[in-house]
Scaffold this motif. Structure first.
Motif, PDB file in Angstrom:
ATOM      1  N   MET A   1       1.938  -5.848   8.551  1.00  0.00           N
ATOM      2  CA  MET A   1       0.999  -6.219   7.677  1.00  0.00           C
ATOM      3  C   MET A   1       1.748  -6.392   6.163  1.00  0.00           C
ATOM      4  O   MET A   1       1.524  -7.340   5.446  1.00  0.00           O
ATOM      5  N   LYS A   2       2.646  -5.513   5.815  1.00  0.00           N
ATOM      6  CA  LYS A   2       3.384  -5.463   4.433  1.00  0.00           C
ATOM      7  C   LYS A   2       4.139  -6.630   4.413  1.00  0.00           C
ATOM      8  O   LYS A   2       4.211  -7.232   3.320  1.00  0.00           O
ATOM      9  N   ARG A   4       3.533  -9.680   5.778  1.00  0.00           N
ATOM     10  CA  ARG A   4       2.566 -10.759   5.408  1.00  0.00           C
ATOM     11  C   ARG A   4       2.224 -10.540   3.849  1.00  0.00           C
ATOM     12  O   ARG A   4       2.326 -11.394   3.161  1.00  0.00           O
ATOM     13  N   ASP A  39     -10.155  -3.976   5.224  1.00  0.00           N
ATOM     14  CA  ASP A  39      -9.082  -4.952   4.796  1.00  0.00           C
ATOM     15  C   ASP A  39      -8.481  -4.379   3.786  1.00  0.00           C
ATOM     16  O   ASP A  39      -8.177  -3.098   3.553  1.00  0.00           O
ATOM     17  N   TYR A  40      -7.232  -5.245   3.527  1.00  0.00           N
ATOM     18  CA  TYR A  40      -6.258  -4.455   2.559  1.00  0.00           C
ATOM     19  C   TYR A  40      -6.566  -5.214   1.127  1.00  0.00           C
ATOM     20  O   TYR A  40      -6.489  -6.409   0.891  1.00  0.00           O
ATOM     21  N   LEU A  75      -9.348 -10.057   6.016  1.00  0.00           N
ATOM     22  CA  LEU A  75      -8.269  -8.936   6.173  1.00  0.00           C
ATOM     23  C   LEU A  75      -7.760  -8.723   4.935  1.00  0.00           C
ATOM     24  O   LEU A  75      -7.181  -7.605   4.429  1.00  0.00           O
ATOM     25  N   LEU A  76      -7.439  -9.649   3.962  1.00  0.00           N
ATOM     26  CA  LEU A  76      -6.533  -9.539   3.014  1.00  0.00           C
ATOM     27  C   LEU A  76      -7.128 -10.076   1.518  1.00  0.00           C
ATOM     28  O   LEU A  76      -7.941 -10.936   1.599  1.00  0.00           O
ATOM     29  N   TYR A 107       3.589  -1.945  -2.487  1.00  0.00           N
ATOM     30  CA  TYR A 107       4.127  -2.828  -1.590  1.00  0.00           C
ATOM     31  C   TYR A 107       5.426  -3.442  -2.066  1.00  0.00           C
ATOM     32  O   TYR A 107       6.346  -3.800  -1.584  1.00  0.00           O
TER      33      TYR A 107
END
Length: 261
Positions: A1-2, A4, A39-40, A75-76, A107
């Motif tokens: 995920m990071k 992305r 979600d992030y 999700l984001l 991040y």
């Protein structure tokens, strides 16, 4: 995920002709109680090119937006603030921005801007501003979510987290850590209340589908009493924060040179 997330940030730099200085997690993952379906919530600070600042209208006026927001998917969620906007909010000890600076999930970070801001954070921190922010959040969420006979278990944390954050400020005169388990361990003594909160936390993080259940009186009563007590406490403090504008101007100018020279 990071990976992305980093690709999304790189695309923002290309599309908007900016440089990103800092990007962190700001939601339940940063608070250390994510659910399996959380979600992030990515938040970032960015700077425009030098020539974009050499105009009669400052960022945030007219078409010169000082926020970048990407469409939210399931999700984001990615949102960023332009540097001068961030520094003006920082000057006022803006709690959401202070949370970004205290996030344990970073991040991306480039250049020296954020370290300079962190060095100033204790000087700029205003207990009054932050206490009012967390108490208003707690009071609003208490009225919205904890008034009925049945409560969604996730909603307790919408009140617990800001109440414990306010307690931390009262006790330590410092900006509180984001991680909820740390607040819980430091501030709530062993006993029935702590046991009930830990059980709820375990259920929330397990991914259990939230449902309405009979309210837990010991938690609701604790929150109600603390909101009232802390509201009284805020009236007793009066701290004048120093004017750090010259130092923030210096950070801005130094960043421009560092990034674009």
């Amino acid at each position: 995920m990071k990976e992305r997330i980093l690709k999304s940030l790189m695309k923002i730099e290309e599309d908007y002709h900016v440089k990103i200085l800092y990007a962190v997690e700001s939601g339940s993952r940063a608070w250390d109680f994510p659910s399996k379906d959380s979600d992030y919530d990515v938040r970032f600070i960015y700077v425009h090119r030098m020539e974009d600042y050499l105009a009669i209208d400052q960022m945030g006026i007219g078409k010169k937006r000082d926020v970048i927001e990407l469409p939210i998917n399931n999700l984001l969620d990615i949102t960023g603030w332009e540097l001068t906007k961030a520094l003006r909010l920082f000057r006022k000890s803006n709690p959401p921005l202070m949370e970004w600076l205290h996030s344990g999930i970073v991040y991306y970070q480039a250049f020296s801007t954020i370290e300079q801001m962190k060095e100033l954070s204790e000087e700029i921190f205003s207990p009054n501003t932050c206490l009012h922010h967390y108490l208003n959040m707690a009071s609003d969420n208490f009225r919205k979510y904890l008034q009925g006979d049945e409560v969604n278990i996730k909603k307790y944390f919408n009140v617990l987290r800001p109440v414990l954050a306010a307690q931390w400020i009262e006790k330590y005169n410092q900006f509180p850590p984001l991680e909820f388990p740390q607040l819980l361990e430091s501030l709530i003594p062993a006993g029935e209340l702590k046991t009930e909160i830990k059980m709820l936390l375990k259920r929330k993080m397990s991914g259990e589908k939230p449902a309405l259940e009979p309210k837990i009186d010991i938690i609701v009563d604790f929150l109600n009493e603390e909101i009232l007590r802390l509201s009284d406490y805020t009236r007793t403090i009066n701290v004048n924060s120093p004017d750090c504008t010259p130092k923030l101007d210096h950070i801005f100018k130094k960043t421009l040179k560092e990034v674009w020279s």
